[in-house]
Design an enzyme around this catalytic site. Structure first.
Site, PDB file in Angstrom:
ATOM      1  N   GLY A 258     -17.902  51.227 -49.558  1.00 11.23           N
ATOM      2  CA  GLY A 258     -17.869  52.350 -48.180  1.00 11.23           C
ATOM      3  C   GLY A 258     -18.301  53.497 -48.577  1.00 11.23           C
ATOM      4  N   PRO A 301     -19.788  49.503 -54.618  1.00 11.96           N
ATOM      5  CA  PRO A 301     -20.733  50.247 -53.654  1.00 11.96           C
ATOM      6  C   PRO A 301     -21.879  49.135 -53.089  1.00 11.96           C
ATOM      7  CG  PRO A 301     -21.281  50.970 -55.522  1.00 11.96           C
ATOM      8  CD  PRO A 301     -20.160  49.983 -55.720  1.00 11.96           C
ATOM      9  N   GLY A 302     -22.128  48.969 -51.977  1.00 11.44           N
ATOM     10  CA  GLY A 302     -23.111  47.997 -51.592  1.00 11.44           C
ATOM     11  C   GLY A 302     -24.380  49.099 -50.833  1.00 11.44           C
ATOM     12  N   CYS A 369     -33.717  39.514 -25.427  1.00 16.58           N
ATOM     13  CA  CYS A 369     -33.245  39.447 -23.985  1.00 16.58           C
ATOM     14  C   CYS A 369     -32.165  40.051 -23.928  1.00 16.58           C
ATOM     15  CB  CYS A 369     -33.284  38.158 -23.817  1.00 16.58           C
ATOM     16  SG  CYS A 369     -34.839  37.205 -24.128  1.00 16.58           S
TER      17      CYS A 369
HETATM   18  C1  LIG Z   1     -14.358  44.196 -50.435  1.00 20.24           C
HETATM   19  C2  LIG Z   1     -15.546  45.025 -50.167  1.00 20.24           C
HETATM   20  N1  LIG Z   1     -16.391  45.552 -51.082  1.00 20.24           N
HETATM   21  C3  LIG Z   1     -17.357  46.544 -50.880  1.00 20.24           C
HETATM   22  C4  LIG Z   1     -17.912  46.394 -49.894  1.00 20.24           C
HETATM   23  C5  LIG Z   1     -19.283  47.342 -49.636  1.00 20.24           C
HETATM   24  O1  LIG Z   1     -19.139  48.346 -48.561  1.00 20.24           O
HETATM   25  P1  LIG Z   1     -20.282  49.534 -48.454  1.00 20.24           P
HETATM   26  O2  LIG Z   1     -21.537  48.426 -48.329  1.00 20.24           O
HETATM   27  O3  LIG Z   1     -19.974  49.981 -47.199  1.00 20.24           O
HETATM   28  O4  LIG Z   1     -20.295  50.050 -49.630  1.00 20.24           O
HETATM   29  C6  LIG Z   1     -17.607  45.789 -48.802  1.00 20.24           C
HETATM   30  C7  LIG Z   1     -18.086  45.794 -47.292  1.00 20.24           C
HETATM   31  O5  LIG Z   1     -17.426  45.123 -46.112  1.00 20.24           O
HETATM   32  C8  LIG Z   1     -16.324  44.904 -48.835  1.00 20.24           C
HETATM   33  O6  LIG Z   1     -15.768  44.162 -47.836  1.00 20.24           O
END
Ligand SMILES: Cc1ncc(COP(=O)(O)O)c(C=O)c1O
Length: 443
Positions: A258, A301-302, A369
């Site tokens: 997050g 982190p993603g 659309c």
């Molecule tokens: C369990 C969990 N971990 C990590 C993430 C990664 O979140 P972010 O991409 O905002 O770091 C998510 C996103 O939905 C998640 O559900």
């Protein structure tokens, strides 16, 4: 409040330089074109067409390394939902990160590149029997339990002792979009912290399961450290309870992902180094006070790893002047649903030619659309923008290609990686034949 709110003129002028808070680290601007990994975007458009997502491999790798450095002694698990392909899984593996997967497809990619099973964390609030079976067959390191009914299901499937964590909602409101807030009680993920004791007791009662830690995920686009600190303290409370009540030491404190990134100039971002430092101090402090063993900190982190690593390239198809100037491009909500889902904001820039025209505010729309199919609202672009021009959107690496759909039977864009002057296709552009291949009715 962003910089553009404070300095409204920023909204109507085209920046002479690239804002390196938004663009991949290798991005350079020369003669009206942006280059990534030393390749002009215009050349990539000639080779691969549009819409195309261009990922800067070195940018992804550098961010992985920065996380590992910041969280040394802890664990960094890349949240693959942000964007995954075989190459990305390999980069993450080579950079020694763990991998968080939450679907059978993400797991399949991990298996396909032989991602080390002990570094895979399995998530999901609706894990199907097939998903759990595949995960256990692959020997995934840890499964994160999301609800009570999963406890006996996982125990029944496990052939050797399966390591698990329990996901709890620590009641921390991280001040993000409601669709992204997952640390509060009124949402569908994890177990309320109040029922965690019960879940812990049940897991400990299953000989086939080994409880190794607790997990929480507060939401996305969080830019403050405080919510993580509060969550860490609440989870450490629970870890201390487990030690006291059951004599069991939990070694993992997983605080999810997050971590917020900027999308437009002036947006705030989470300071990851400061977060790591603060969390280490909190864990040290709390564990000393409670006389418990310090658990290892895991983060997932993603977005903050891949979000800024990619640029989306669109071709302008049509321009309409009226109350507002609408610029329609050859992509839209099918490859980037974020503006429609969360009101996400973006910038774009003309690439491939130099324009000395005055800036004008334009709204970039997709080809779907829906009046809500807006990619960027009222952004400054040269007044002489015309059909055939190419627009580049930075910060396109997370939750875009990964969320792409076939709405209007759109063909999902290509994803291309650049590195050191070379480019290669990670995901090829979908074709009409791909779409028709799923249609089983007789011709
Ligand atoms: C369990 C969990 N971990 C990590 C993430 C990664 O979140 P972010 O991409 O905002 O770091 C998510 C996103 O939905 C998640 O559900």
């Amino acid at each position: 409040v962003t910089l553009t709110d404070l300095i409204p003129s920023l909204r109507t002028s085209i920046p002479a330089r690239l804002d390196h808070a938004l663009w991949p680290q290798s991005a350079t601007l020369r003669h009206g074109d942006v280059a990534l990994g030393r390749i002009p975007l215009a050349d990539l458009v000639d080779t691969y067409g549009t819409p195309t997502y261009v990922v800067d491999e070195e940018d992804v790798r550098t961010r992985c390394r920065a996380y590992r450095h910041a969280f040394s002694g802890g664990e960094v698990a890349y949240a693959s939902k942000a964007f995954l392909s075989r190459a990305v899984a390999e980069w993450v593996n080579q950079e020694a990160l763990s991998l968080d997967v939450s679907s059978i497809g993400e797991l399949a990619v991990a298996c396909c590149v032989n991602f080390p099973a002990d570094r895979i964390l399995l998530h999901g609030n609706a894990k199907t029997p097939e998903f759990l079976r595949s995960a256990i067959d692959y020997g995934v390191g840890r499964i994160v339990i999301d609800c009570m009914s999963e406890i006996p299901r996982i125990a029944a499937l496990a052939e050797t002792r399966q390591r698990v964590l329990i996901r709890v909602t620590p009641n921390v409101d991280a001040d993000t979009h409601v669709a992204l807030a997952t640390g509060i009680a009124d949402q569908q993920f994890g177990l309320p912290i109040e029922s965690a004791h019960d879940a812990i007791r049940r897991v400990l009662g299953q000989p086939g399961l080994e409880l190794v830690g607790l997990h929480c995920h507060l939401g996305s686009q969080i830019t403050q450290i405080e919510p993580y600190e509060i969550a860490a303290r609440r989870l450490l409370d629970l870890i201390a309870d487990v030690r006291r009540e059951h004599g069991v030491t939990l070694h993992e404190l997983n605080l999810g992902g997050g971590h917020g990134i900027p999308y437009v100039t002036g947006d705030q971002e989470l300071d990851v180094t400061a977060l790591a430092k603060r969390l280490r101090a909190v864990v040290k402090d709390e564990c000393r006070t409670r006389s418990i063993v310090e658990p290892r900190i895991t983060v997932e982190p993603g977005r903050s790893i891949v979000g800024r690593s990619a640029v989306a390239l669109y071709r302008v198809i049509a321009i309409k002047h009226g109350i507002r100037t609408f610029v329609a491009v050859d992509g839209g909500m099918s490859d980037n649903p974020r503006p429609a889902l969360y009101g996400a904001q973006y910038t774009m820039r003309l690439v491939g030619r130099v324009s000395h025209a005055a800036p004008a505010l334009m709204t970039i729309v997709g080809q779907h659309c829906e009046a809500g199919d807006i990619l960027a609202r009222d952004i400054p672009l040269p007044d002489d923008l015309r059909p055939g021009d190419v627009l580049a959107m930075p910060c396109a690496g997370a939750y875009q290609a990964a969320m792409a759909s076939n709405y209007n039977l759109a063909q999902r864009p290509a994803v291309v990686a650049v590195h050191g002057g070379m480019s290669r296709v990670l995901l090829r552009r979908e074709t009409a034949a791909d779409l028709l291949a799923r249609d089983m009715s007789p011709r």
